[in-house]
Write an enzyme that holds these catalytic residues in place. Structure first.
Site, PDB file in Angstrom:
ATOM      1  N   LYS A  44       0.031   9.133  18.864  1.00 54.08           N
ATOM      2  CA  LYS A  44      -0.486   8.736  17.448  1.00 54.08           C
ATOM      3  C   LYS A  44      -2.027   8.557  17.351  1.00 54.08           C
ATOM      4  CE  LYS A  44      -0.351   8.616  13.046  1.00 54.08           C
ATOM      5  NZ  LYS A  44      -0.132   7.225  12.324  1.00 54.08           N
ATOM      6  N   GLY A  53       0.915  -1.190   0.041  1.00 60.64           N
ATOM      7  CA  GLY A  53      -0.004   0.133  -0.180  1.00 60.64           C
ATOM      8  C   GLY A  53       0.937   1.395   0.115  1.00 60.64           C
ATOM      9  N   SER A  97      -6.069   8.053   5.763  1.00 62.60           N
ATOM     10  CA  SER A  97      -6.588   6.619   5.189  1.00 62.60           C
ATOM     11  C   SER A  97      -7.834   6.156   5.430  1.00 62.60           C
ATOM     12  CB  SER A  97      -5.426   5.662   6.011  1.00 62.60           C
ATOM     13  OG  SER A  97      -5.563   5.784   7.525  1.00 62.60           O
TER      14      SER A  97
HETATM   15  O1  PAF Z   1      -4.336   7.322   8.969  1.00 65.99           O
HETATM   16  C1  PAF Z   1      -3.714   8.416   8.223  1.00 65.99           C
HETATM   17  O2  PAF Z   1      -4.063   8.827   7.272  1.00 65.99           O
HETATM   18  C2  PAF Z   1      -2.306   9.074   8.932  1.00 65.99           C
HETATM   19  O3  PAF Z   1      -1.893   8.171  10.204  1.00 65.99           O
HETATM   20  C3  PAF Z   1      -2.452  10.747   9.234  1.00 65.99           C
HETATM   21  C4  PAF Z   1      -1.497  10.865   9.967  1.00 65.99           C
HETATM   22  C5  PAF Z   1      -3.876  10.700   9.871  1.00 65.99           C
HETATM   23  C6  PAF Z   1      -2.339  11.207   8.024  1.00 65.99           C
HETATM   24  O4  PAF Z   1      -3.125  11.208   7.315  1.00 65.99           O
END
Ligand code: PAF
Length: 293
Positions: free
Chosen positions: A177, A9, A244
């Site tokens: 995160k 991916g 994502s």
């Molecule tokens: O999942 C995602 O898309 C990424 O972790 C983030 C940091 C939100 C950036 O799009």
């Protein structure tokens, strides 16, 4: 160093391309078709309006044997279950897991590897086709040791556009995160906007702040001001990106909502914190991915 990367991916292609500049990289993909395409044509990295093609070994997942010193796992958290059995007998490789959320941590206990690292990706990346990735936001990879000793100084993998930063406290790193993902992913998926719009649209920014407040309390995080700055930084660095989760919804795929907002809801209920917005976001995304229930 010989490095294996699991997953073709956006993140797998991004790591393969950057690391191939200094190391011997093998990319393992779900399909033989993608592996064949990469074997023949390499991985194309687009960055700062320049395109670079890197020759890379590529094979399907079934051919990974643990011969590489470092195995980087770049598949979505809900695909880990299928892959974990094949890693059981890898005694000589160190692992670096790059999944969003914290749902994958319980799976790591079954691995016999001496060194297991967990990391968080703060880069923006978009997969354009089976061999091409656009590095849309230069961030960093933060990583910490989950098991074993930090025999792997991953900083040696770094290049100027691709830094690795060691974190002494992997749980705090993952929670931070998780906080960013709890806010950015469901909001952008629901509002159908790129990440930067959450900062630039004053109404969406209100939602951003409300979700931030609920999540820091649910996860019992302190230093709220610093954290707000960090989440805004991630959002800004990836401003043009579709998160994502937004992409998963656009493409009718299953999302990582259970691995991302799921743990925050669990923590909220454990600590009796009211989180109406997180609950709304969780159910809205579950509803949107309804065919996968
Ligand atoms: O999942 C995602 O898309 C990424 O972790 C983030 C940091 C939100 C950036 O799009």
């Amino acid at each position: 160093m010989k490095v294996a990367i699991m997953g073709g991916g956006a993140i797998g292609l991004l790591y393969a391309a950057h690391l191939a500049k200094k190391h011997e990289v093998t990319l393992y993909t779900r399909t033989e078709r993608q592996a064949e395409c990469i074997r023949k044509k390499g991985v194309v990295l687009i960055q700062n309006n320049k395109s670079e093609t890197l020759p890379i070994h590529a094979y399907p997942f079934t051919q990974v044997k643990g011969e590489e010193e470092l195995v980087i796992i770049a598949v979505k958290s809900y695909h880990l279950h299928e892959l974990m059995p094949s890693f059981k007998s890898f005694h000589h490789s160190a692992f670096l897991f790059l999944q969003n959320g914290m749902g994958h941590l319980s799976l790591l206990e079954n691995l016999e590897a001496k060194t297991i690292l967990v990391g968080v990706v703060e880069h923006g990346a978009v997969r354009l086709d089976e061999q091409t990735v656009h590095h849309t936001g230069i961030g960093q990879t933060r990583y910490g040791v989950w098991k074993g000793t930090p025999m792997h100084k991953l900083e040696s993998l770094a290049t100027p556009f691709f830094p690795f930063v060691f974190s002494e406290d992997p749980i705090q790193m993952l929670k931070e995160k998780l906080l960013a993902n709890c806010i950015i992913n469901p909001l952008t998926a629901l509002l159908a906007v790129p990440n930067g719009e959450l900062l630039d649209n004053p109404f969406y920014y209100e939602l951003f702040l409300q979700t931030f407040n609920e999540t820091v309390h649910a996860l019992r995080l302190s230093n709220h001001e610093d954290l707000l700055t960090k989440v805004k930084e991630i959002c800004r660095k990836t401003e043009k990106n579709h998160s994502s989760m937004y992409k998963d919804i656009q493409l009718g795929r299953k999302t990582e909502i259970d691995a991302i907002v799921g743990p925050a809801l669990k923590q909220a209920s454990l600590h009796h914190v009211e989180v109406p917005i997180l609950e709304f976001l969780y159910r809205s995304i579950k509803g949107k991915e309804a065919p996968h229930r």
